[in-house]
Scaffold this motif. Structure first.
Motif, PDB file in Angstrom:
ATOM      1  N   ILE A  57       0.832  -1.200   0.000  1.00 22.83           N
ATOM      2  CA  ILE A  57       0.000   0.000   0.000  1.00 22.83           C
ATOM      3  C   ILE A  57       0.868   1.252   0.000  1.00 22.83           C
ATOM      4  O   ILE A  57       0.612   2.218  -0.733  1.00 22.83           O
ATOM      5  N   ILE A  58       1.903   1.241   0.815  1.00 20.51           N
ATOM      6  CA  ILE A  58       2.780   2.416   0.892  1.00 20.51           C
ATOM      7  C   ILE A  58       3.490   2.642  -0.436  1.00 20.51           C
ATOM      8  O   ILE A  58       3.674   3.788  -0.879  1.00 20.51           O
ATOM      9  N   ARG A  59       3.895   1.577  -1.112  1.00 18.50           N
ATOM     10  CA  ARG A  59       4.496   1.731  -2.438  1.00 18.50           C
ATOM     11  C   ARG A  59       3.510   2.398  -3.397  1.00 18.50           C
ATOM     12  O   ARG A  59       3.868   3.310  -4.148  1.00 18.50           O
ATOM     13  N   GLU A  79      -7.550   4.052   4.141  1.00 22.99           N
ATOM     14  CA  GLU A  79      -8.218   3.523   5.335  1.00 22.99           C
ATOM     15  C   GLU A  79      -7.691   2.127   5.670  1.00 22.99           C
ATOM     16  O   GLU A  79      -7.492   1.789   6.844  1.00 22.99           O
ATOM     17  N   THR A  80      -7.456   1.308   4.652  1.00 20.84           N
ATOM     18  CA  THR A  80      -6.918  -0.027   4.888  1.00 20.84           C
ATOM     19  C   THR A  80      -5.559   0.041   5.574  1.00 20.84           C
ATOM     20  O   THR A  80      -5.276  -0.748   6.491  1.00 20.84           O
ATOM     21  N   LEU A  81      -4.711   0.983   5.172  1.00 28.14           N
ATOM     22  CA  LEU A  81      -3.405   1.130   5.816  1.00 28.14           C
ATOM     23  C   LEU A  81      -3.560   1.508   7.286  1.00 28.14           C
ATOM     24  O   LEU A  81      -2.860   0.977   8.160  1.00 28.14           O
ATOM     25  N   VAL A 130       4.605  -0.673  10.696  1.00 32.37           N
ATOM     26  CA  VAL A 130       4.314   0.412   9.752  1.00 32.37           C
ATOM     27  C   VAL A 130       5.270   1.574   9.969  1.00 32.37           C
ATOM     28  O   VAL A 130       5.734   2.205   9.007  1.00 32.37           O
ATOM     29  N   ALA A 131       5.595   1.878  11.221  1.00 33.99           N
ATOM     30  CA  ALA A 131       6.503   2.991  11.499  1.00 33.99           C
ATOM     31  C   ALA A 131       7.875   2.768  10.869  1.00 33.99           C
ATOM     32  O   ALA A 131       8.582   3.735  10.548  1.00 33.99           O
ATOM     33  N   ALA A 132       8.261   1.509  10.661  1.00 32.38           N
ATOM     34  CA  ALA A 132       9.578   1.210  10.101  1.00 32.38           C
ATOM     35  C   ALA A 132       9.602   1.297   8.581  1.00 32.38           C
ATOM     36  O   ALA A 132      10.688   1.236   7.988  1.00 32.38           O
ATOM     37  N   HIS A 158       5.707   5.894   5.038  1.00 31.10           N
ATOM     38  CA  HIS A 158       4.428   5.544   5.660  1.00 31.10           C
ATOM     39  C   HIS A 158       3.608   6.764   6.044  1.00 31.10           C
ATOM     40  O   HIS A 158       2.418   6.641   6.344  1.00 31.10           O
ATOM     41  N   GLN A 159       4.201   7.947   6.045  1.00 32.86           N
ATOM     42  CA  GLN A 159       3.505   9.144   6.510  1.00 32.86           C
ATOM     43  C   GLN A 159       2.268   9.429   5.651  1.00 32.86           C
ATOM     44  O   GLN A 159       2.284   9.241   4.425  1.00 32.86           O
ATOM     45  N   LEU A 160       1.230   9.898   6.297  1.00 32.63           N
ATOM     46  CA  LEU A 160      -0.006  10.262   5.612  1.00 32.63           C
ATOM     47  C   LEU A 160      -0.316  11.727   5.895  1.00 32.63           C
ATOM     48  O   LEU A 160      -0.385  12.144   7.059  1.00 32.63           O
ATOM     49  N   SER A 161      -0.517  12.501   4.855  1.00 32.65           N
ATOM     50  CA  SER A 161      -0.850  13.917   5.008  1.00 32.65           C
ATOM     51  C   SER A 161      -2.271  14.072   5.543  1.00 32.65           C
ATOM     52  O   SER A 161      -3.067  13.122   5.552  1.00 32.65           O
ATOM     53  N   TYR A 162      -2.575  15.276   5.990  1.00 32.86           N
ATOM     54  CA  TYR A 162      -3.947  15.570   6.428  1.00 32.86           C
ATOM     55  C   TYR A 162      -4.933  15.260   5.315  1.00 32.86           C
ATOM     56  O   TYR A 162      -5.986  14.657   5.550  1.00 32.86           O
ATOM     57  N   ARG A 163      -4.595  15.661   4.084  1.00 37.90           N
ATOM     58  CA  ARG A 163      -5.502  15.422   2.961  1.00 37.90           C
ATOM     59  C   ARG A 163      -5.717  13.931   2.727  1.00 37.90           C
ATOM     60  O   ARG A 163      -6.851  13.500   2.478  1.00 37.90           O
ATOM     61  N   ALA A 164      -4.675  13.134   2.832  1.00 38.13           N
ATOM     62  CA  ALA A 164      -4.819  11.697   2.630  1.00 38.13           C
ATOM     63  C   ALA A 164      -5.711  11.083   3.704  1.00 38.13           C
ATOM     64  O   ALA A 164      -6.579  10.244   3.416  1.00 38.13           O
TER      65      ALA A 164
END
Length: 540
Positions: free
Chosen positions: A51-53, A463-465, A343-345, A349-355
């Motif tokens: 998902i992160i990719r 949301e799945t992430l 996930v932190a590793a 993995h960061q998600l913006s406010y918009r995401a």
């Protein structure tokens, strides 16, 4: 209805990326170097990495605000091969792209089809594919007295979650439930009056606590009346006169379990609430409890999970999250996202406010709008044109929270602008609303709709992430856990419940998929067992 998926992780989903030169810096960081040895990963960890990719490749699309469509020229940022196909797509074809059913009138670029296929494959299946698009007027599974003051959507939710909590109660032997963020107490009343559980309802808004207590008293008076008539006409679904106990207080995510309540809101509304569990050993009666939160907003959901993880007093938790854009992130401790070390590793993995805000959208509702067509599809184009006019008049005014009206799509654009411009502190008389430039932007409504659809395609992936992060957080500590699409997503978009316990969940989840809306239950039916900790792990 299924429980937490198994074996659907994909080792390195590869989709065509954003055009060369537009891919954000560090886009390749999510992928491991070729030939590098990778530690053994669980299906959940692989899915999170995939998902992160995907999100990293399409970060410009994910982070774009649709109101910037004209001010930031968002259409030009799409891959050139996509633009002609999307510009010619009908709303019905775009709906097919969201749902993976039906093809375009002409051949679409393979990269666009691969993008859609990857997004749909990585998102959790949300269930109820053929269910009604609207909730019934009333839920036949709820006693009439419990339907009062409760909208149909909420009736559906409390009925389904109530059944799950009853199963957890039987499986764990716990009859005490703590409902965090209880609001007006609709779920708490169902659990107490209908299911006979001992319930403590915790709510930060003292006004809502008072309203919940008033509703309880109304119900108790009605029960007293019906008891006098019971010898002539027994009730179809008898209720017990056991009201929940209401507590005004806020959950402190960093406090020890025995001190987890803060002062209620607003300040001065009352003294600090006493911990409804009485201490680390359990409830005031010394019993362990079940912890639940229905649409726990922002960091409240992670706080519930953290308290469950470190408190033996809580036998199990059932959580439905909401308002992901309000999640805090590192370096705040404890962060709302990410919770898990896995996930932190992961780089990127960061998600913006918009995401995170996009993850709260109702994909099924928008898909229905696309299939129905009509004036509702104007709304985003209207707002994007209005943003362009505001920025041209006052460049410092950006992304103002304007609400010209709930039925703005029924207006002409000049009418819409005359309502919206004053909210931005601008005089409509001084802003040209019938210029050629405005007309040219309004003619691009189909492009605005297409661009917004692409963002909607990524919303369930985000949301799945977030849900995977919470599942992995619990899994890392050895708990039994599962994700269940409990509600109908067509009218309850946040429909996943995260269930975790210190003992196996098979008994609690068996037959849950067979429970019907009319209140009947198939206790003996089996469903696929939830994904449990790997061999060698044991719950704490």
């Amino acid at each position: 209805m299924g429980v937490e998926w198994r074996g659907q992780g994909r080792g390195g989903v590869r989709v065509p990326g954003w055009p060369q030169g537009r891919c954000p810096p560090g886009a390749a960081m999510a992928a491991a170097p070729r030939g590098a040895a990778e530690p053994r990963q669980s299906p959940e960890q692989r899915r999170a990495a995939d998902i992160i990719r995907l999100l990293t490749l399409y970060r410009p699309l994910l982070d774009a605000f649709i109101i910037d469509f004209f001010t930031e020229d968002l259409w030009a940022q799409l891959p050139p091969a996509w633009q002609p196909a999307l510009a010619a797509a009908t709303p019905v074809q775009l709906a097919g792209l969201l749902g993976g059913r039906g093809g375009p009138g002409a051949a679409w670029p393979l990269s666009l089809l691969a993008f859609g296929a990857a997004a749909r494959a990585l998102a959790f299946p949300r269930g109820c594919p053929g269910a009604s698009p609207r909730p019934p007027c009333q839920s036949s599974g709820l006693p009439p007295l419990l339907r009062r003051h409760v909208k149909p959507k909420k009736q559906h939710e409390i009925q389904r979650l109530g059944k799950l909590l009853r199963r957890l109660s039987r499986a764990t032997g716990c009859e005490c439930v703590v409902d965090i963020g209880a609001g007006q107490g609709h779920l708490s009343r169902l659990l107490a009056f209908s299911l006979g559980l001992r319930v403590t309802a915790v709510e930060s808004d003292a006004r809502l606590v008072g309203l919940a207590q008033r509703f309880d008293q109304e119900l108790l008076r009605e029960l007293a009346k019906t008891r006098g008539l019971a010898h002539r006409r027994p009730p179809l679904c008898p209720l017990t006169p056991r009201a929940p106990r209401h507590v005004a207080g806020r959950l402190d995510p960093a406090a020890p379990w025995g001190e987890f309540l803060l002062h209620p809101d607003p300040p001065g509304a009352g003294p600090a609430a006493r911990n409804p569990l009485g201490g680390p050993g359990g409830s005031e009666d010394g019993e362990r409890v079940l912890l639940t939160g229905l649409h726990a907003c922002g960091d409240l959901g992670p706080a519930l999970l953290c308290h469950f993880a470190r408190s033996p007093a809580v036998a199990a938790v059932a959580l439905v999250g909401c308002c992901y854009m309000k999640l805090s992130s590192a370096p705040q401790q404890p962060p709302g996202y990410p919770l898990s070390a896995s996930v932190a590793a992961l780089p990127g993995h960061q998600l913006s406010y918009r995401a995170r805000e996009a993850a709260c959208h109702a994909l099924e509702e928008y898909q229905g709008r696309l299939r129905g067509g009509g004036a509702h599809l104007r709304a985003h184009c209207y707002r994007a044109v209005l943003e362009s006019l505001i920025r041209a008049a006052e460049p410092s005014k950006k992304h103002l929270g304007l609400q010209p009206g709930r039925k703005a799509h029924t207006l002409s654009f000049p009418q819409y602008a005359q309502l919206g411009l004053p909210l931005a502190g601008l005089d409509p008389v001084r802003v040209p609303l019938d210029s050629g430039a405005v007309g040219a932007m309004l003619e691009q409504q189909h492009k605005v709709v297409a661009f917004y659809t692409l963002g909607q395609l990524l919303a369930p992936v985000v949301e799945t992430l977030i849900l995977l992060d919470r599942l992995l957080y619990l899994r890392e500590q050895g708990f039994y856990c599962a994700l269940v699409p409990l509600f109908n997503p067509r009218f309850s978009p946040r429909n996943f419940v995260l269930v975790a316990a210190r003992t196996p969940l098979a008994t609690a989840l068996a037959g849950l998929a067979k429970d019907s809306e009319d209140g009947h239950s198939s206790e003996d039916e089996d469903v696929e067992e939830a994904e449990f900790p790997r061999e060698g792990q044991s719950p704490q």
